[in-house]
Design an enzyme around this catalytic site. Structure first.
Site, short mmCIF file in Angstrom:
data_model
loop_
_atom_site.label_atom_id
_atom_site.label_comp_id
_atom_site.label_asym_id
_atom_site.label_seq_id
_atom_site.Cartn_x
_atom_site.Cartn_y
_atom_site.Cartn_z
N ARG A 237 2.07 0.35 -1.55
CA ARG A 237 0.65 0.37 -1.18
C ARG A 237 0.04 -1.00 -1.45
O ARG A 237 0.31 -1.62 -2.47
CB ARG A 237 -0.11 1.44 -1.98
N HIS A 285 3.64 -1.19 8.00
CA HIS A 285 3.79 0.00 7.15
C HIS A 285 4.77 1.00 7.77
O HIS A 285 4.44 2.16 8.00
CB HIS A 285 2.44 0.67 6.90
#
Length: 322
Positions: A237, A285
């Protein structure tokens, strides 16, 4: 057959609602119907009566999404990281939240991490820069045993990645909140050990869950503890890292190169300076994503367990954030 004997039935009670801005509803619907032909499944845009919803399969639903679902019994997160769910204020009290633990996700993540570590360990960014300037420049390869790789976060995904890295001969250390044991990996735990693990790394791999305790855990001071020229890989993250400090340290060369798959704001804005740094590889991502074909069975079993009045598997603890 029922969830009691570990195999899903095709007649769960209730309706499942699907929400994701990134995943294809029809693909997930086909995969789940292959496991549970009788499952009533609707897209969030086609809900007639929220009171009919018993199960939610979601990835980052909008604020207030769960408020009208008064009969919700199970929330299934479309991924391993559940940080976007546990911080919400519209979660019904006492409703279990499960995460996906599909082995294919761990294998996919390990493959990405191995690619990124090998890329830095073999100095591929250096050769890419030479190619851009048309130079035939030689740099002698390092032995894997001479390269220290530190993996921060030893959950299901991190443990698999750390194990695969040590199989390649790298000198691998791992750090986690609680003690772990992984074959061939020097594991440490607790905040007292974190700075030492970071300082000894030639390549740092970030695989931590995002919790209140880990948010900005890699601040400027910790990033500066990396060896000059070390490589930085984030597949977790963006909020774990002080992104402004990371950008400055990459621009100065203190951090030699980076592979970044997670950012504080996603999509990464087009004017972000990270895009223009030649020593940074950016991916959107995708290091590990949930695969419908291989995740559907786990989801189906949990739906049937809840339908039968049983507790689902792979429930997360909202207080811990994972």
């Amino acid at each position: 057959m029922s969830a009691i004997d570990g195999k899903p039935s095709d007649t769960p009670s209730g309706t499942l609602v699907f929400y994701s801005a990134f995943d294809d509803f029809e693909t997930w619907k086909r995969a789940l119907h292959a496991q549970l032909p009788g499952l009533n499944m609707v897209h969030s845009s086609a809900i007639d009566d929220p009171a009919d919803i018993h199960y939610a399969l979601v990835w980052k639903p909008p604020a207030g999404f769960f408020d009208p679902m008064k009969n919700l019994r199970l929330i299934i997160n479309l991924g391993a990281g559940v940080d976007s769910l546990v911080r919400r204020d519209d979660l019904p009290a006492g409703i279990p939240i499960t995460r996906l633990t599909d082995p294919q996700m761990a294998r996919m993540m390990a493959g990405y991490v191995l690619f990124a570590v090998l890329r830095h360990a073999r100095d591929i960014p250096f050769f890419e820069a030479s190619q851009r300037t048309g130079e035939w420049t030689y740099r002698h390869p390092r032995s894997p045993e001479a390269v220290s790789v530190a993996v921060l976060g030893l959950g299901q995904l991190g443990a698999k990645a750390a194990f695969e890295l040590q199989r390649q001969g790298f000198q691998v250390s791992g750090w986690s909140r609680n003690p772990k044991q992984i074959e061939g990996v020097a594991c440490s735990s607790g905040m007292d050990a974190l700075d030492t693990v970071i300082a000894n790394a030639d390549i740092l791999v970030v695989m931590l869950p995002l919790t209140p305790e880990t948010r900005q855990i890699l601040d400027r001071e910790r990033l500066q503890k990396l060896r000059p020229g070390a490589a930085f890989i984030n597949v977790a993250r963006g909020e774990l890292v002080d992104q402004a400090a990371l950008t400055e340290l990459l621009a100065s060369g203190h951090i030699g190169s980076a592979t970044l798959d997670a950012f504080a704001k996603e999509p990464l804005p087009a004017d972000d300076p990270l895009w223009r740094l030649p020593n940074v590889l950016i991916t959107p991502h995708l290091a590990s994503v949930a695969l419908p074909a291989s995740s559907a069975e786990q989801i189906a079993v949990n739906i049937m367990r809840v339908s039968a009045g049983e507790s689902p598997e792979h429930v997360i603890d909202p207080a811990q954030g994972y």
